[in-house]
Design a protein around this motif. Structure first.
Motif, mmCIF file in Angstrom:
data_model
loop_
_atom_site.group_PDB
_atom_site.id
_atom_site.type_symbol
_atom_site.label_atom_id
_atom_site.label_comp_id
_atom_site.label_asym_id
_atom_site.label_seq_id
_atom_site.Cartn_x
_atom_site.Cartn_y
_atom_site.Cartn_z
ATOM 1 N N ALA A 28 0.818 -1.216 0.000
ATOM 2 C CA ALA A 28 0.000 0.000 0.000
ATOM 3 C C ALA A 28 0.851 1.264 0.000
ATOM 4 O O ALA A 28 0.573 2.214 -0.733
ATOM 5 C CB ALA A 28 -0.934 -0.009 1.202
ATOM 6 N N LEU A 31 4.605 5.041 -4.129
ATOM 7 C CA LEU A 31 4.623 6.366 -4.743
ATOM 8 C C LEU A 31 3.269 7.047 -4.599
ATOM 9 O O LEU A 31 3.181 8.268 -4.586
ATOM 10 C CB LEU A 31 4.966 6.229 -6.217
ATOM 11 N N GLY A 32 2.218 6.220 -4.498
ATOM 12 C CA GLY A 32 0.875 6.771 -4.373
ATOM 13 C C GLY A 32 0.776 7.728 -3.195
ATOM 14 O O GLY A 32 0.159 8.786 -3.298
ATOM 15 N N ILE A 107 -1.272 -0.405 -14.773
ATOM 16 C CA ILE A 107 -0.556 0.444 -13.799
ATOM 17 C C ILE A 107 0.949 0.357 -14.056
ATOM 18 O O ILE A 107 1.662 1.360 -14.038
ATOM 19 C CB ILE A 107 -0.853 -0.002 -12.351
ATOM 20 N N TYR A 111 3.788 3.329 -13.756
ATOM 21 C CA TYR A 111 4.327 3.421 -12.388
ATOM 22 C C TYR A 111 5.853 3.292 -12.374
ATOM 23 O O TYR A 111 6.535 4.048 -11.665
ATOM 24 C CB TYR A 111 3.678 2.346 -11.527
ATOM 25 N N SER A 230 -4.305 4.077 -3.502
ATOM 26 C CA SER A 230 -3.372 4.138 -2.393
ATOM 27 C C SER A 230 -3.451 2.879 -1.524
ATOM 28 O O SER A 230 -2.443 2.434 -0.984
ATOM 29 C CB SER A 230 -3.654 5.381 -1.553
ATOM 30 N N LEU A 231 -4.636 2.302 -1.420
ATOM 31 C CA LEU A 231 -4.770 1.108 -0.576
ATOM 32 C C LEU A 231 -4.615 -0.179 -1.378
ATOM 33 O O LEU A 231 -4.893 -1.270 -0.877
ATOM 34 C CB LEU A 231 -6.117 1.144 0.154
ATOM 35 N N SER A 232 -4.156 -0.062 -2.619
ATOM 36 C CA SER A 232 -3.956 -1.230 -3.488
ATOM 37 C C SER A 232 -5.229 -2.060 -3.669
ATOM 38 O O SER A 232 -5.188 -3.286 -3.655
ATOM 39 C CB SER A 232 -2.843 -2.145 -2.950
ATOM 40 N N MET A 235 -6.824 -4.282 -7.593
ATOM 41 C CA MET A 235 -5.665 -4.713 -8.379
ATOM 42 C C MET A 235 -5.333 -6.171 -8.086
ATOM 43 O O MET A 235 -4.249 -6.645 -8.394
ATOM 44 C CB MET A 235 -4.425 -3.898 -8.035
ATOM 45 N N ILE A 237 -4.416 -7.449 -5.488
ATOM 46 C CA ILE A 237 -3.391 -7.628 -4.460
ATOM 47 C C ILE A 237 -3.992 -8.105 -3.138
ATOM 48 O O ILE A 237 -3.541 -9.081 -2.534
ATOM 49 C CB ILE A 237 -2.599 -6.311 -4.253
ATOM 50 N N SER A 323 6.038 -2.010 -3.768
ATOM 51 C CA SER A 323 4.704 -1.974 -4.374
ATOM 52 C C SER A 323 4.716 -2.686 -5.721
ATOM 53 O O SER A 323 3.794 -3.434 -6.051
ATOM 54 C CB SER A 323 4.230 -0.537 -4.570
ATOM 55 N N SER A 326 4.635 -6.408 -5.349
ATOM 56 C CA SER A 326 3.312 -6.941 -5.020
ATOM 57 C C SER A 326 2.407 -6.960 -6.240
ATOM 58 O O SER A 326 1.625 -7.880 -6.440
ATOM 59 C CB SER A 326 2.669 -6.141 -3.888
ATOM 60 N N ILE A 327 2.535 -5.956 -7.081
ATOM 61 C CA ILE A 327 1.594 -5.885 -8.198
ATOM 62 C C ILE A 327 2.017 -6.796 -9.352
ATOM 63 O O ILE A 327 1.185 -7.360 -10.051
ATOM 64 C CB ILE A 327 1.391 -4.420 -8.651
HETATM 65 N N1 PHE Z 1 -0.764 1.509 -3.134
HETATM 66 C C1 PHE Z 1 0.262 1.672 -4.097
HETATM 67 C C2 PHE Z 1 0.892 3.036 -3.947
HETATM 68 O O1 PHE Z 1 0.356 3.830 -3.228
HETATM 69 C C3 PHE Z 1 -0.366 1.520 -5.434
HETATM 70 C C4 PHE Z 1 0.365 0.553 -6.193
HETATM 71 C C5 PHE Z 1 0.557 -0.701 -5.700
HETATM 72 C C6 PHE Z 1 0.869 0.932 -7.345
HETATM 73 C C7 PHE Z 1 1.296 -1.546 -6.398
HETATM 74 C C8 PHE Z 1 1.640 0.093 -8.043
HETATM 75 C C9 PHE Z 1 1.847 -1.134 -7.557
HETATM 76 O O2 PHE Z 1 1.891 3.322 -4.534
#
Ligand code: PHE
Length: 454
Positions: A28, A31-32, A107, A111, A230-232, A235, A237, A323, A326-327
């Motif tokens: 979570a 960068l968000g 994303i 990202y 922001s809380l993923s 996606m 996850i 992040s 995880s994604i």
């Molecule tokens: N919650 C992540 C963030 O705030 C969002 C994210 C998760 C973006 C995983 C990319 C990969 O950055």
């Protein structure tokens, strides 16, 4: 039976609980929280946006997080597998599962570009300290417009794939146990510095005093989308992590910690960035470069600022890396599970695709800045498509799945399993918020944001 066998079970419970919170938080917090939160808060005029964002977190994102937790805990598989398993006879419920696998790929088109900026800013802080502090705005324009962006983007992707391939994910997560508190600490130092700069109070007012004349309907949609981002959520996850967690995980507690920590990092970065924005005379609506323009400026006002700046951007990159790990796991598991692909092949395929797809996103701030899709650069178009279209729709579908298929009572029960406090307030407000507030808010905010009611 009381003390005899209860004790060790409890201790074990605690470790796995902490581990679960840790991996979810490291997904979570990314960068968000720092880059994206500050940039869209600035673009949307500050305080009023922040207020709507917090409401979205509490009343829309939180119930959806709970819904995703229950889907994953019950389904015990990746998103596609979980939806298939929970609704074997109703094939259309596979749609949110498929969206949960596609969204990470979209994303990951842009990202890594921003992760690349963080990595690049480690070097900028070392070699270009003078220019990035004396004229941060120009320095960022020059930096982000350069084709070297492609290299940093590719480096971020290759490192992510490398971690996943080497099976060192655990190591990264363990080290982030130490590194993330350091990032937190650095943010705190920045907040203190930022708040003591002359003229900084305007920034505090900007962030905390709501001015509703500055808020647009699109801003409300931005707030909603960002709460998922922001809380993923949406996606895959959360569903995937829930499918792996130990039976005794106390989900209400975990949910509360994850949401509190994620929001705290966003607020801290807001408090580090906006006071400095006003003190240094930067435009809060600067756009995607805001954090990268403001923070070096604030670091320059701190003793040993260059050292702190290097450390900060390195940690920001690591936060982004955790992040991304995880994604990327989501499409990876999908290819492994559904197509029986070898891990190495699947990773090479995904990384190659993302490096190529990332090129126009990396060049959106330079050579391709006038290639527009519906008036947006490629970078902005992917970001907007994810945040104001895909995430709210997937969130809505998860809500509908719980209401019409899994059952709210059932979903709540799955969520509360193993919870120490069976009267948790989260469990209490969940049924109402998932049935009424979340779906209605998503539909209304989306229709309004896209101008259907104008
Ligand atoms: N919650 C992540 C963030 O705030 C969002 C994210 C998760 C973006 C995983 C990319 C990969 O950055």
């Amino acid at each position: 039976w009381l003390s005899g066998d209860k004790e060790p079970e409890k201790r074990e419970n605690f470790t796995s609980q902490l581990g679960f919170i840790l991996v979810t938080v490291s997904s979570a917090v990314g960068l968000g929280n720092i880059w994206r939160f500050s940039y869209i808060t600035g673009v949307n005029g500050g305080g009023a946006f922040l207020l709507i964002y917090m409401l979205c977190v509490l009343f829309v994102a939180m119930p959806i997080m709970i819904a995703e937790f229950s889907i994953g805990r019950k389904g015990k598989m990746s998103p596609v597998g979980s939806f298939k398993k929970l609704a074997p006879d109703k094939r259309y419920w596979i749609i949110p599962g498929i969206l949960s696998v596609l969204t990470p790929l979209i994303i990951m088109i842009y990202y890594p570009v921003v992760s690349g900026w963080a990595l690049g800013y480690v070097f900028e802080s070392i070699f270009n300290w003078g220019p990035i502090t004396s004229d941060p705005s120009t320095a960022f324009s020059v930096f982000s417009a350069a084709p070297t962006s492609i290299l940093f983007t590719a480096a971020a992707l290759i490192m992510t794939a490398g971690v996943l391939l080497g099976g060192v994910t655990k190591g990264i997560e363990k080290s982030s146990k130490i590194l993330m508190p350091v990032l937190f600490l650095l943010l705190l130092i920045l907040v203190l510095r930022s708040l003591t700069l002359p003229g900084s109070f305007e920034g505090v007012k900007f962030l905390f005093v709501p001015d509703f004349t500055k808020l647009t309907l699109r801003g409300v949609l931005d707030a909603l989308g960002h709460s998922f981002y922001s809380l993923s959520l949406g996606m895959g996850i959360i569903i995937t992590y829930a499918s792996y967690m130990k039976k005794e995980t106390d989900l209400p507690k975990a949910t509360a910690s994850i949401i509190t920590l994620d929001t705290a990092v966003a607020l801290l970065s807001g408090l580090a960035i906006f006071p400095a924005v006003f003190a240094l005379g930067i435009n809060p609506a600067e756009g995607a470069g805001l954090a990268f323009i403001t923070l070096p400026g604030a670091f320059a006002q701190i003793p040993a600022g260059q050292f702190f700046s290097i450390t900060f951007f390195l940690l920001l990159f690591i936060a982004a890396l955790t992040s991304m790990i995880s994604i990327m796991q989501i499409p990876l598991s999908f290819l492994e599970e559904e197509y029986k692909m070898k891990k190495k092949t699947a990773l090479m395929l995904i990384t190659a695709f993302l490096i190529i797809a990332g090129v126009p996103a990396a060049l959106s701030f330079g050579p391709m800045s006038d290639v527009l899709i519906f008036g947006n650069t490629f970078f902005d178009a992917t970001d907007k498509f994810v945040n104001i279209v895909l995430l709210p729709i997937t969130g809505l579908l998860c809500t509908l799945f719980v209401i019409f298929h899994l059952g709210i009572k059932n979903s709540k029960q799955i969520f509360m399993e193993g919870a120490e406090n069976q009267n948790s307030i989260l469990g209490k407000i969940y049924p109402f918020s998932i049935r009424y507030i979340a779906p209605i808010a998503i539909v209304l905010i989306m229709l309004n944001g896209f101008g259907f009611f104008n």
